[in-house]
Design an enzyme around this catalytic site. Structure first.
Site, PDB file in Angstrom:
ATOM      1  N   ASP A  93       0.739  -1.183   0.117  1.00 30.09           N
ATOM      2  CA  ASP A  93       0.007  -0.285  -0.151  1.00 30.09           C
ATOM      3  C   ASP A  93       0.881   1.142  -0.158  1.00 30.09           C
ATOM      4  O   ASP A  93       1.762   1.177   0.197  1.00 30.09           O
ATOM      5  CB  ASP A  93      -0.971   0.083   1.207  1.00 30.09           C
ATOM      6  CG  ASP A  93      -0.472  -0.077   2.609  1.00 30.09           C
ATOM      7  OD1 ASP A  93       0.900   0.311   2.561  1.00 30.09           O
ATOM      8  OD2 ASP A  93      -0.907  -0.307   3.564  1.00 30.09           O
ATOM      9  N   ASP A 266      -8.016  -7.219   1.800  1.00 30.93           N
ATOM     10  CA  ASP A 266      -7.028  -7.325   2.743  1.00 30.93           C
ATOM     11  C   ASP A 266      -7.425  -6.881   4.023  1.00 30.93           C
ATOM     12  O   ASP A 266      -8.209  -5.927   3.959  1.00 30.93           O
ATOM     13  CB  ASP A 266      -5.643  -6.556   2.331  1.00 30.93           C
ATOM     14  CG  ASP A 266      -5.877  -5.167   2.627  1.00 30.93           C
ATOM     15  OD1 ASP A 266      -5.076  -4.758   3.656  1.00 30.93           O
ATOM     16  OD2 ASP A 266      -6.383  -4.209   1.990  1.00 30.93           O
ATOM     17  N   CYS A 304     -12.499 -27.975  10.145  1.00 27.47           N
ATOM     18  CA  CYS A 304     -11.254 -27.322   9.568  1.00 27.47           C
ATOM     19  C   CYS A 304      -9.931 -28.400   9.553  1.00 27.47           C
ATOM     20  O   CYS A 304      -9.766 -29.134  10.587  1.00 27.47           O
ATOM     21  CB  CYS A 304     -10.790 -26.104  10.446  1.00 27.47           C
ATOM     22  SG  CYS A 304      -9.377 -25.385   9.814  1.00 27.47           S
ATOM     23  N   CYS A 306      -6.814 -27.261   8.989  1.00 32.21           N
ATOM     24  CA  CYS A 306      -5.655 -26.576   9.049  1.00 32.21           C
ATOM     25  C   CYS A 306      -4.583 -27.319  10.156  1.00 32.21           C
ATOM     26  O   CYS A 306      -5.100 -28.180  10.907  1.00 32.21           O
ATOM     27  CB  CYS A 306      -5.784 -25.173   9.537  1.00 32.21           C
ATOM     28  SG  CYS A 306      -6.135 -24.948  11.357  1.00 32.21           S
ATOM     29  N   CYS A 309      -5.995 -27.076  13.906  1.00 30.71           N
ATOM     30  CA  CYS A 309      -7.122 -27.965  14.156  1.00 30.71           C
ATOM     31  C   CYS A 309      -7.013 -29.458  14.038  1.00 30.71           C
ATOM     32  O   CYS A 309      -7.452 -30.167  14.515  1.00 30.71           O
ATOM     33  CB  CYS A 309      -8.381 -27.670  13.271  1.00 30.71           C
ATOM     34  SG  CYS A 309      -9.136 -25.908  13.573  1.00 30.71           S
ATOM     35  N   HIS A 335      -4.928 -20.608  12.286  1.00 33.35           N
ATOM     36  CA  HIS A 335      -6.317 -21.121  11.912  1.00 33.35           C
ATOM     37  C   HIS A 335      -7.026 -20.089  11.286  1.00 33.35           C
ATOM     38  O   HIS A 335      -7.704 -20.196  10.078  1.00 33.35           O
ATOM     39  CB  HIS A 335      -6.931 -21.468  13.302  1.00 33.35           C
ATOM     40  CG  HIS A 335      -8.579 -21.710  13.091  1.00 33.35           C
ATOM     41  ND1 HIS A 335      -9.273 -22.768  12.340  1.00 33.35           N
ATOM     42  CD2 HIS A 335      -9.448 -20.761  13.246  1.00 33.35           C
ATOM     43  CE1 HIS A 335     -10.084 -22.513  12.210  1.00 33.35           C
ATOM     44  NE2 HIS A 335     -10.635 -21.451  12.909  1.00 33.35           N
TER      45      HIS A 335
END
Length: 369
Positions: A93, A266, A304, A306, A309, A335
């Site tokens: 940015d 974002d 989940c 991931c 998890c 997560h």
């Protein structure tokens, strides 16, 4: 062309669309959520971990990297990709939002902004040309034009004055920017005023950028006003250019933005709330620090897969937070980002299958305003 964007499919039930954005360091499938690595790092995560959860592009911050370690040092290191060991696309940015939200003693003129560093109080000056110089040194795939993000609430005359300067700065950014492997996006401003938003889009499109950010939203206004401005703004934007809603990242806002035609998002929110022990899950929000999870040996999210998890329980993660162990916030960060990246994958599949409205209804139920 340094940024090639192709619309692959337009939804029949909404303004959502599937796209593919080709950048110098790879392809990004849209709609996409971009994790924020403000200071050349997504807090507590390695680049390898980001890749494992499916991150395609991340964002870094011009203001912060200019102040520390300095853009010339990053250039000397081979650019931001080399410096932070990330070989996929990066967006930087312009520094405008941080100048106006973090820095003290700001003085705005047509030429630029004089401000004091939030780190040590030292005085600095950002102009459109200076922002371009810094971002070209950083070497991200996408740079953003330097703009004024009007604070909320604000009067019409204030928003109009800020827009006038922002449009002039956009022209100067385009004229100064010369890095051929970096795309420069313009930023639509205009506050919550329909005529100003329309003027902003028209003049930016005339300058001809390869993509456009939508700024000045999610700055404290009610969500329904943000959605109203998206419904005004997005239809005016070019069909063949990516549309990037800046600073938005809650599950409900992501889906609502996609429904209205936004391609890129974002936000620091998923990593920020993770550091406080709050997680988004398929069952709604979970604040794992709470006492109710002290003997909960199930995963953060039973749906989940991931790393967090698959390996750790709510009880264990709560223990880590209570003991002030760094691993706790690392696990919740992994997560939350995995949840959002997977949500955007579900969004893309839902667009293909014309089921996005059904997914939006599910998310609204889990995360009501």
């Amino acid at each position: 062309m340094v940024a090639q964007f192709e619309v692959l499919y337009n939804s029949q039930e909404s303004k959502a669309r599937l796209g593919r954005l080709q950048l110098t360091h790879g392809v990004v499938e849209t709609p996409v959520f971009m994790p924020v690595g403000t200071q050349a790092t997504v807090k507590s995560m390695t680049p390898e971990e980001l890749k494992r959860i499916g991150a395609e592009i991340i964002l870094s911050n011009t203001y912060h990297l200019y102040l520390r370690p300095g853009h010339e040092l990053v250039r000397e290191a081979g650019g931001l990709h080399s410096f932070m060991n990330w070989d996929k696309p990066i967006l930087t940015d312009s520094g405008g939002f941080q100048v106006f939200s973090l820095a003290d003693l700001r003085k705005i003129s047509q030429e630029g902004v004089t401000f004091s560093s939030h780190i040590d109080g030292s005085r600095h000056f950002f102009s459109p040309e200076r922002s371009m110089e810094i971002q070209m040194a950083l070497g991200a795939d996408i740079a953003m034009a330097f703009d004024i993000c009007s604070p909320y609430p604000y009067e019409y005359n204030e928003a109009a004055r800020d827009l006038e300067i922002t449009l002039d700065w956009a022209k100067r950014c385009k004229e100064y920017h010369s890095r051929e492997d970096q795309a420069l996006f313009g930023i639509v401003q205009g506050g919550l005023y329909e005529d100003l938003r329309k003027r902003s889009v028209e003049e930016l499109v005339a300058i001809d950028f390869p993509g456009y950010g939508i700024g000045g939203l999610s700055v404290g206004e009610p969500k329904d006003l943000m959605y109203e401005m998206l419904e005004v703004t997005v239809p005016l934007m070019p069909e063949d250019k990516p549309r990037y809603l800046m600073g938005v990242g809650s599950p409900d806002c992501l889906v609502e933005g996609v429904l209205r035609g936004v391609d890129m998002f974002d936000c620091v929110l998923p990593t920020r709330i993770a550091r406080n022990g709050t997680c988004w899950t398929s069952e709604g929000k979970v604040t794992v620090r709470n006492a109710r999870y002290a003997k909960d040996f199930g995963p953060l999210d039973p749906n989940c897969d991931c790393y967090t998890c698959r390996h750790y329980s709510r009880a264990y993660i709560r223990h880590l937070f209570k003991a002030e162990e760094i691993l706790g916030l690392r696990l919740t960060t992994i997560h939350n980002l995995a949840y959002l990246i997977n949500l955007m994958h579900r969004v893309r599949e839902a667009i293909k299958e014309e089921k996005l409205e059904a997914l939006a209804k599910e998310i609204r139920g889990l995360y009501p305003n």
